[in-house]
Enzyme design. Structure first.
Site, PDB file in Angstrom:
ATOM      1  N   GLY A  51       0.866  -1.175   0.000  1.00 21.65           N
ATOM      2  CA  GLY A  51       0.000   0.000   0.000  1.00 21.65           C
ATOM      3  C   GLY A  51       0.900   1.223   0.000  1.00 21.65           C
ATOM      4  CG  ASP A 218      -0.172   2.331  -5.641  1.00 21.63           C
ATOM      5  OD1 ASP A 218      -1.351   1.922  -5.676  1.00 21.63           O
ATOM      6  OD2 ASP A 218       0.695   1.883  -4.864  1.00 21.63           O
TER       7      ASP A 218
HETATM    8  O1  MRU Z   1       0.297  -3.889  -4.791  1.00 19.36           O
HETATM    9  P1  MRU Z   1      -0.296  -3.194  -3.595  1.00 19.36           P
HETATM   10  O2  MRU Z   1      -1.107  -4.102  -2.750  1.00 19.36           O
HETATM   11  O3  MRU Z   1       0.742  -2.422  -2.817  1.00 19.36           O
HETATM   12  O4  MRU Z   1      -1.287  -2.131  -4.239  1.00 19.36           O
HETATM   13  C1  MRU Z   1      -1.927  -1.211  -3.397  1.00 19.36           C
HETATM   14  C2  MRU Z   1      -2.943  -0.366  -4.072  1.00 19.36           C
HETATM   15  O5  MRU Z   1      -3.119  -0.407  -5.266  1.00 19.36           O
HETATM   16  C3  MRU Z   1      -3.697   0.602  -3.210  1.00 19.36           C
HETATM   17  O6  MRU Z   1      -4.949   0.866  -3.747  1.00 19.36           O
HETATM   18  C4  MRU Z   1      -2.889   1.918  -3.132  1.00 19.36           C
HETATM   19  O7  MRU Z   1      -1.571   1.681  -2.731  1.00 19.36           O
HETATM   20  C5  MRU Z   1      -3.516   2.884  -2.235  1.00 19.36           C
HETATM   21  S1  MRU Z   1      -3.171   2.466  -0.559  1.00 19.36           S
HETATM   22  C6  MRU Z   1      -3.841   3.587   0.461  1.00 19.36           C
END
Ligand code: MRU
Length: 320
Positions: A51, A218
């Protein structure tokens, strides 16, 4: 003690960065101790901590650990900054730490991220009509931010004000951040929810069973184009087709004003074996939703509407 407390999700101890290992949730609540910056980078790469804001916080703790244990801080910075490419929060947090790689600075970054989430939650509440049937994707909750959450923080704030009927959670193939992590958080918060396979979301929206799609991000380019977990873009297209608003909730640490548009956002390609080990596979971890499909972006400063290049806060001008 709630499992959603910030120090339980990620914290700095004297000799280690300790994370709640998200790969094992919800079956098992096990902590992972990372004793070097390299081990923190491995934990980020392997999604033990994940995240966008949470990996920034973990990396900040990793740099503080490196500095206090006599590691080469520049080498630690390089290892950490390369651990995942898409979330810009990672570089932002490490750059903040460069001038003062102290535990106090890292803890401040963590506290500030949680405070930004709480502010975003309050700003987002008016976007929820009474009785909202909400759809979210991936996990943008406390686990993803080090406490409270972005999209899930907004849903939580709206739920506490009686505005949410229920939440539908896309399972989020291939690693099931929705089915494992978001469902687990919603269960702890007591918010009615149900998981659906990602490919069922379009029909759900078409049947008129979703009032609002809420996601995190992200990286957001200067024009509002938004990178988030792969599968967000098709949701945005279907939502727009049926007049359902897509709201992105993300702190200013997720904005990247150095990129004019989403085409320049680096998209992480992960190990094909996360998808299948028997046949060749492609495994992009994120996709980019064009700004024109985003109804509103909520930051800690408020609700921003298109055209985002004009309406995102002046913080966009800050060099990152
Ligand atoms: O691959 P991840 O699990 O790190 O992806 C996370 C996401 O896509 C979330 O939606 C994003 O980081 C927002 S977290 C507040």
């Amino acid at each position: 003690m709630s499992d959603l407390e910030p120090h339980r999700i990620v914290r700095l101890e004297e000799d280690a960065v300790v994370v709640l290992d998200q790969r094992r949730l919800p079956a098992e609540e096990r902590e992972l101790r990372c004793r070097t910056a390299a081990e923190v980078a491995e934990a980020i790469e392997a999604l033990a901590v994940r995240g966008a804001p949470a990996i920034g916080v973990a990396a900040a703790y990793g740099l503080a650990l490196a500095a206090s244990s006599g590691e080469d801080v520049d080498a630690a910075y390089e290892l950490l900054v390369r651990s995942r490419p898409t979330a810009v929060n990672l570089r932002w947090a490490l750059d903040e730490m460069r001038s003062d790689p102290s535990p106090a600075r890292a803890r401040r970054i963590h506290e500030d991220e949680v405070a930004r989430c709480q502010a975003m939650g309050a700003h987002a509440v008016p976007l929820f009509p009474p009785g909202s049937r909400v759809l979210t994707h991936c996990n943008a909750g406390a686990l993803a931010t080090g406490g409270y959450g972005t999209a899930l923080g907004a849903i939580r704030a709206a739920w506490e004000r009686g505005l949410v009927r229920h939440v539908r959670v896309g399972e989020t193939r291939p690693l099931l951040q929705g089915a494992r992590l978001t469902a687990w958080e919603l269960e702890q918060l007591g918010i009615p929810h149900a998981v659906l396979v990602d490919s069922a979301a379009g029909a759900l929206i078409a049947r008129g069973e979703v009032d609002l799609v809420v996601t995190g991000a992200d990286r957001i380019a200067a024009n509002g184009d938004t990178a988030n977990k792969v599968g967000t873009y098709p949701l945005a297209v279907v939502a727009a087709r049926h007049g359902v608003p897509l709201v992105v909730v993300a702190p200013t640490t997720t904005l990247d004003p150095s990129l004019a548009s989403g085409g320049a956002i680096p998209i992480e390609e992960r190990d094909p074996r996360e998808v299948t080990s028997r046949f060749p596979a492609v495994n992009p971890a994120f996709d980019v939703t064009p700004a024109e499909l985003v109804h509103a972006i909520v930051t800690e400063h408020g609700v921003h509407r298109p055209p985002y290049a004009d309406t995102l806060p002046r913080q966009l001008a800050v060099v990152r």
